[in-house]
Motif scaffolding. Structure first.
Motif, PDB file in Angstrom:
ATOM      1  N   CYS A  42     133.884  72.107  51.583  1.00  0.00           N
ATOM      2  CA  CYS A  42     133.273  73.512  52.493  1.00  0.00           C
ATOM      3  C   CYS A  42     134.034  73.737  53.368  1.00  0.00           C
ATOM      4  O   CYS A  42     134.380  75.044  53.771  1.00  0.00           O
ATOM      5  CB  CYS A  42     131.869  72.833  52.849  1.00  0.00           C
ATOM      6  SG  CYS A  42     131.140  74.146  54.074  1.00  0.00           S
ATOM      7  N   LEU A  43     134.856  72.938  54.083  1.00  0.00           N
ATOM      8  CA  LEU A  43     135.782  73.256  55.256  1.00  0.00           C
ATOM      9  C   LEU A  43     137.070  74.058  54.460  1.00  0.00           C
ATOM     10  O   LEU A  43     137.579  75.076  55.191  1.00  0.00           O
ATOM     11  CB  LEU A  43     136.061  72.253  56.195  1.00  0.00           C
ATOM     12  CG  LEU A  43     135.094  71.480  56.878  1.00  0.00           C
ATOM     13  CD1 LEU A  43     135.422  70.318  57.800  1.00  0.00           C
ATOM     14  CD2 LEU A  43     134.651  72.613  57.923  1.00  0.00           C
ATOM     15  N   CYS A  63     136.983  75.855  51.954  1.00  0.00           N
ATOM     16  CA  CYS A  63     136.560  77.189  51.453  1.00  0.00           C
ATOM     17  C   CYS A  63     136.478  78.032  52.689  1.00  0.00           C
ATOM     18  O   CYS A  63     136.874  79.152  52.634  1.00  0.00           O
ATOM     19  CB  CYS A  63     135.139  77.009  50.930  1.00  0.00           C
ATOM     20  SG  CYS A  63     135.137  76.452  49.180  1.00  0.00           S
ATOM     21  N   LEU A  64     136.010  77.592  53.742  1.00  0.00           N
ATOM     22  CA  LEU A  64     135.859  78.470  55.233  1.00  0.00           C
ATOM     23  C   LEU A  64     137.351  78.868  55.518  1.00  0.00           C
ATOM     24  O   LEU A  64     137.427  79.929  56.030  1.00  0.00           O
ATOM     25  CB  LEU A  64     135.061  77.712  56.201  1.00  0.00           C
ATOM     26  CG  LEU A  64     133.509  77.346  55.828  1.00  0.00           C
ATOM     27  CD1 LEU A  64     132.918  76.621  56.946  1.00  0.00           C
ATOM     28  CD2 LEU A  64     133.009  78.760  55.749  1.00  0.00           C
ATOM     29  N   CYS A  65     138.132  77.711  55.500  1.00  0.00           N
ATOM     30  CA  CYS A  65     139.534  78.061  56.006  1.00  0.00           C
ATOM     31  C   CYS A  65     140.352  79.434  55.100  1.00  0.00           C
ATOM     32  O   CYS A  65     140.982  80.142  55.673  1.00  0.00           O
ATOM     33  CB  CYS A  65     140.331  76.972  55.801  1.00  0.00           C
ATOM     34  SG  CYS A  65     140.019  75.624  57.082  1.00  0.00           S
ATOM     35  N   LEU A 125     138.448  81.476  53.286  1.00  0.00           N
ATOM     36  CA  LEU A 125     137.761  82.901  53.667  1.00  0.00           C
ATOM     37  C   LEU A 125     138.335  83.349  55.047  1.00  0.00           C
ATOM     38  O   LEU A 125     138.535  84.657  55.086  1.00  0.00           O
ATOM     39  CB  LEU A 125     136.369  82.662  53.800  1.00  0.00           C
ATOM     40  CG  LEU A 125     135.760  82.417  52.429  1.00  0.00           C
ATOM     41  CD1 LEU A 125     134.211  82.057  52.600  1.00  0.00           C
ATOM     42  CD2 LEU A 125     135.582  83.531  51.524  1.00  0.00           C
ATOM     43  N   ALA A 126     138.623  82.596  55.885  1.00  0.00           N
ATOM     44  CA  ALA A 126     139.012  82.998  57.245  1.00  0.00           C
ATOM     45  C   ALA A 126     140.673  83.421  57.273  1.00  0.00           C
ATOM     46  O   ALA A 126     140.932  84.687  57.786  1.00  0.00           O
ATOM     47  CB  ALA A 126     139.312  81.903  58.131  1.00  0.00           C
TER      48      ALA A 126
END
Length: 72
Positions: free
Chosen positions: A37-38, A40-42, A44-45
């Motif tokens: 999850c982290l 994927c968030l990175c 996306l960022a």
């Protein structure tokens, strides 16, 4: 006889799919899920920061052309 008609026999409970009495597998799966999850968030960022364009950004000028005069 009447008890058999009112409450039919229940099937035996099925054994658990994973035998994990201490919860090690659950913690491992949770940790891997959090890491994914982290990541994927990175991603996306980074994607949003690359695609973002500031509409009021100053014009870019080549570094060498800042202090020179035009040749005539």
């Amino acid at each position: 006889m009447i008890n058999d008609l009112l409450s039919p026999p229940r099937p035996a409970p099925s054994p658990p799919v994973f035998d994990d009495p201490h919860g090690h597998r659950r913690r491992t799966v949770t940790a891997v899920g959090v890491v994914v999850c982290l990541l994927c968030l990175c991603v996306l960022a980074v994607g949003v920061s690359v695609l973002y364009a500031d509409p009021k950004a100053p014009a870019t000028v080549p570094a060498g052309a800042a202090d020179t005069t035009p040749l005539r």
